[in-house]
Structure formats: C-alpha cells, structure tokens
Scaffold this active site. Structure first.
Site, PDB file in Angstrom:
ATOM      1  N   LYS A 199       0.835  -1.206   0.000  1.00  0.00           N
ATOM      2  CA  LYS A 199       0.000   0.000   0.000  1.00  0.00           C
ATOM      3  C   LYS A 199       0.870   1.257   0.000  1.00  0.00           C
ATOM      4  CE  LYS A 199      -4.202  -1.682   0.025  1.00  0.00           C
ATOM      5  NZ  LYS A 199      -5.090  -1.606   1.194  1.00  0.00           N
ATOM      6  N   CYS A 251     -23.839  -3.538 -27.897  1.00  0.00           N
ATOM      7  CA  CYS A 251     -24.287  -2.617 -26.851  1.00  0.00           C
ATOM      8  C   CYS A 251     -24.500  -1.273 -27.529  1.00  0.00           C
ATOM      9  CB  CYS A 251     -23.283  -2.513 -25.702  1.00  0.00           C
ATOM     10  SG  CYS A 251     -21.707  -1.767 -26.186  1.00  0.00           S
ATOM     11  N   GLN A 272      -5.983  -1.851   7.037  1.00  0.00           N
ATOM     12  CA  GLN A 272      -6.861  -0.696   7.211  1.00  0.00           C
ATOM     13  C   GLN A 272      -7.183  -0.409   8.675  1.00  0.00           C
ATOM     14  OE1 GLN A 272     -10.168  -1.290   4.519  1.00  0.00           O
ATOM     15  NE2 GLN A 272      -8.819  -1.516   2.760  1.00  0.00           N
TER      16      GLN A 272
END
Length: 482
Positions: free
Chosen positions: A265, A456, A296
């Site tokens: 991180k 699409c 976290q």
C-alpha cells in the site's frame, strides 16, 4: 419539450458570487452532456433554476435520464409551459392535464408562484383543488400523503404544468472543486468512493495498479469508463494504468511476510502521488474502510499516509460492507465488482494489524526503488474517451460487422434495466440477451456452433467483452455495429 432543473440546496445557501459561479458551471456541464443527444437544445440559467428546452421529442427519455445523473441537480421537473388569463383558466388547463391521473385517487394541489398577481398560491390551490374535486367524481382531496400531488408553478403570465418530477443525484457540479486521483481496482469500494467524489464536485481521474494482466485491466477500464460515462462525462479525465507486477515481485522476494500488505500500500501511494504531482492533482482517493482488512487499521493507515505529502481522501472510512454494496447497486457498479477478477499477488499468512514504523522502514531498505520509479515512468496514460478507440485497435482480430449471416445470432450484452427500457429487435435475426457481467460464466453455455455478434448501445462494452472472450479462447465472437 421543457425541463426545469432545480439546484441542490447547498448551492442556494452560498454567497451570491459563489452561487452564480456554481450555476454557471452546472449550466456548462449540462450543455456538455446533452449536446451528444440534441445539438439544437437550449440551456438557460436563472437565479434559482436552469431551463432546458429541446425540439427532438424522440430524445425526451434519454435527455431526462441524463439529467438525473449530472451532479449538482436536486430534481428535474418536466413541464408544459402555457399562457393563462385567470385562476379559472389555470383550473381548466390542470383538469385537461390531470383528469386521467386522478381517476379513483386521492390528491392535493401544490402551487409555487412568482411575479405580481391578484391572488396567492393558497388561493390557486383551493380553487384548482375544489374544481378538480367537483369535476372528477371518483377523486378525493387528501392533504397528507395523497396518491397524487398536482404540482403547478405560476410565473408572471405563464403556467407550468408539471408532467413529472424526477430526483437528481444532488451534490455539487463537477468542476466546482479541485481534481482528485482515484486508486481504482474495479471492486465495490473504489467504484463507490470515486462516485462520491464526483458527486461532491470533483473531476475524478483514475489510477489503476495492474497485478493481473490484460483481463484485469480490461475489467477495470470498463468500470472507470462506466462511472465517467454515467456521472462525469461533462469533463475530460485521465485513466492511468501502472504495471505493478515488477513491484509485487520485488516485495515477494525481499520483504518479510507480515509486512507485505502495508508495504504494498505504501508503494501504491508513492506511485500515485508521483502521478498526481505530474498532472497537478490535489488529492488521492481510496476505498478503504476502517478495520475492513488488516492494512486498514488506524495504525497501518497512518503509516501508509506517512510516505506522501499528498492528501488522501477516504470517503468510505466509516462505512460497513453492506452499505457500500448497496451504494454500488444504486450507481450500477455492483455487477462489475462481483465479476471482477481477483488478483491478490501479495497475501501475507500473518499480516500485521499494528505495523511498527522502524520495522517497515527497515524492510523497505531491502527494496530496489528504481523498480518503482521505472513502472511510474512507463505508466500508460490515456484520455478516458479514447478507451473505446484504443479497444478498437486492440481487438483488430475481432471483426466488426454491420450485417449478419444465416449462422449469426446477436447477443445483447446491455444491463437488464437497459434491455427492459429499450428492447432490441432486429428483423431477420435472433436476438439473445445476456448481460455483460454474466459473459464470463455463462457464455460457454451458449451454442458454440453459432457466431455471436456482441452488441451494446455505444459499442465500448461490446469491444471490451469481445477482447476478453477472445483471450478466453472463444473465436466465434464478433462486434455488431449496424
């Protein structure tokens, strides 16, 4: 047709100069989004609302839907603007407009009035409400929680008959706040956090750390393009992809097992900060939530933040996973996240939840930072609008066709909601519905003796999915662009 755009309430309490600036920016954003549907439409700003007038009735639903997704708009009123002479004239016009809606229903009348008149708003409510009650026998007045609320607006000598009210997403117009760089992985958290900053008025650029090859990047590009196209297409934004596999390899080879998660991180924040500085972006955005995973915790988040002076915003810090998934469902990214390939290249057997700064720094001394500098220098930066064009180049081996043969079947890969709103029917060929988020698991169940023409509305998703299916070994796919 005419739409009245009502401003998000927080805009209306700003000082005069700030309010005018916000309204001007919102007006420009509306023009930028809607010009793709009708180049002749007019967007006119006023002190407390914005008018949108368009001539192409065929685009009414498309324009209305687009307005509900532009940040800064509280709600949209679809109106019929007609002149009137007196209160009785107002009643007669309201009767014509609302008779069918009020049959067998309870109702009340609500009026907003601007200008000089010899009557008040309450006078109009009573007169029109009484008249409707007398002329529609099955209708009944109910002032609290009625089945139907008759909305009228009187402005000078004009009457606005409200044909429909549609909620916007609120927030501030994009461009009223500074730019941010979202660290996007394609999962639930990063998509929702990106949306929340767009809704708060930031232009959101995207930074993706690729740990899993082309298929992973294709998936994340889809999410980023979807978020931009749905909520932020009024502005140009960047999509920056960084090949982080060399960094992960260095961490796996040299870093102690328990420290890997936090150090990965920290490396991501270092890299993203360099990208942000390069493009003059003021803050990073992550989808981290307190205590969700081992990296976290407050201690670890503090150590992660310490590697950069760049502000790191965490809009989901106090949200639980259920709340985040519900938000992802509302904005339309849930299906992307559920089918996103998972690449956990750095998984510690016993990750630390309370990292010690001295230990982290000691481990990082083993790391060759020239690898980090190199991957940032070689980062692929594209205008998000070019994702479709770039995909065209990447899927050269996937043929794009505008016709079909006897063995072809059109595969409509739009979401279920889009298919229900605008069913696809093409004469002379079968059309099969399979939403894009089910292709990875369900395409193999289809008849592989057929040639499948992916379709699409804009052609971006069909090209991305065609590339993905080709990588999975399916050679019986083409892109259908009539």
């Amino acid at each position: 047709m005419k739409f009245i755009i009502k401003l998000f309430p927080e805009i209306t309490i700003k000082s005069q100069s700030v309010r005018l600036r916000f309204i001007k920016i919102l007006t420009g954003n509306i023009r930028n989004v809607l010009k793709h549907y009708d180049e002749t439409l007019a967007v006119v700003r006023h002190w407390d609302n914005i008018e949108v007038r368009a001539k192409d009735e065929n685009q009414r639903l498309t324009i209305r839907d687009a307005l509900t997704r532009i940040p800064g708009i509280h709600h949209i009123l679809e109106v019929e603007d007609v002149p009137f002479t007196d209160m009785h004239d107002i009643f007669e016009k309201a009767l014509v407009q609302y008779r069918d809606q009020l049959e067998g229903k309870t109702f009340c009348v609500r009026v907003k009035r601007r200008g000089k008149h010899d009557f008040s708003s309450i006078d109009v409510e009573r007169y029109v409400g009484g008249g409707l009650n007398q002329h529609i026998e099955s209708a009944r007045v109910k002032l609290t929680n009625p089945d139907v609320t008759v909305h009228l607006e009187v402005e000078d000598d004009r009457l606005l008959l409200i044909k429909g009210r549609y909620e916007g997403i609120g927030g501030f117009p994009i461009g009223t706040q500074e730019d941010v760089l979202s660290l996007i992985s394609g999962g639930f958290d990063s998509g929702v956090s990106s949306y929340m900053l767009m809704r708060r008025g930031c232009r959101v650029h995207y930074c993706f750390f690729n740990l899993g090859g082309a298929a992973h990047e294709i998936g994340v590009r889809q999410v980023a393009h979807y978020l931009w196209n749905r909520f932020g297409s009024s502005h140009r934004v960047r999509f920056v992809a960084i090949n982080f596999e060399p960094v992960v390899g260095e961490i796996l080879e040299k870093i102690d097992d328990g420290q890997m998660g936090v150090i990965l991180k920290r490396m991501m924040v270092r890299a993203a900060s360099k990208v942000a500085e390069r493009y003059g972006v003021q803050a990073l955005v992550t989808g981290e939530a307190l205590g969700q995973v081992s990296s976290q915790t407050l201690t670890n988040l503090r150590l992660i933040d310490n590697v950069s002076d760049t502000l790191i915003l965490r809009p989901l810090i106090s949200y639980d996973k259920e709340h985040i998934i519900n938000l992802a469902r509302q904005i339309g990214t849930e299906d992307f996240a559920r089918t996103m390939p998972e690449y956990c290249g750095v998984i510690s057997k016993s990750p630390t939840v309370k990292a010690v700064k001295s230990k982290i720094e000691a481990e990082e001394e083993k790391f060759d930072f020239s690898i980090l500098d190199k991957v940032v220098e070689e980062a692929n930066n594209v205008d998000i609008r070019e994702i479709a064009q770039q995909t065209e180049q990447e899927v050269v081996e996937v043929e794009t066709v505008n016709g079909f043969g006897p063995n072809d079947v059109i595969l409509d890969i739009r979401s279920v909601d889009e298919q229900e709103d605008k069913p696809l029917k093409v004469e002379g060929i079968d059309v099969v519905s399979l939403p894009f988020y089910k292709l990875s698991t369900k395409f193999g169940d289809l008849d592989q003796n057929k040639t499948w023409l992916l379709w699409c509305e804009r052609g971006v998703m069909s090209r991305l999915q065609a590339l993905y299916l080709r990588e999975q070994g399916f050679n019986n796919v083409k892109v259908y662009r009539p």
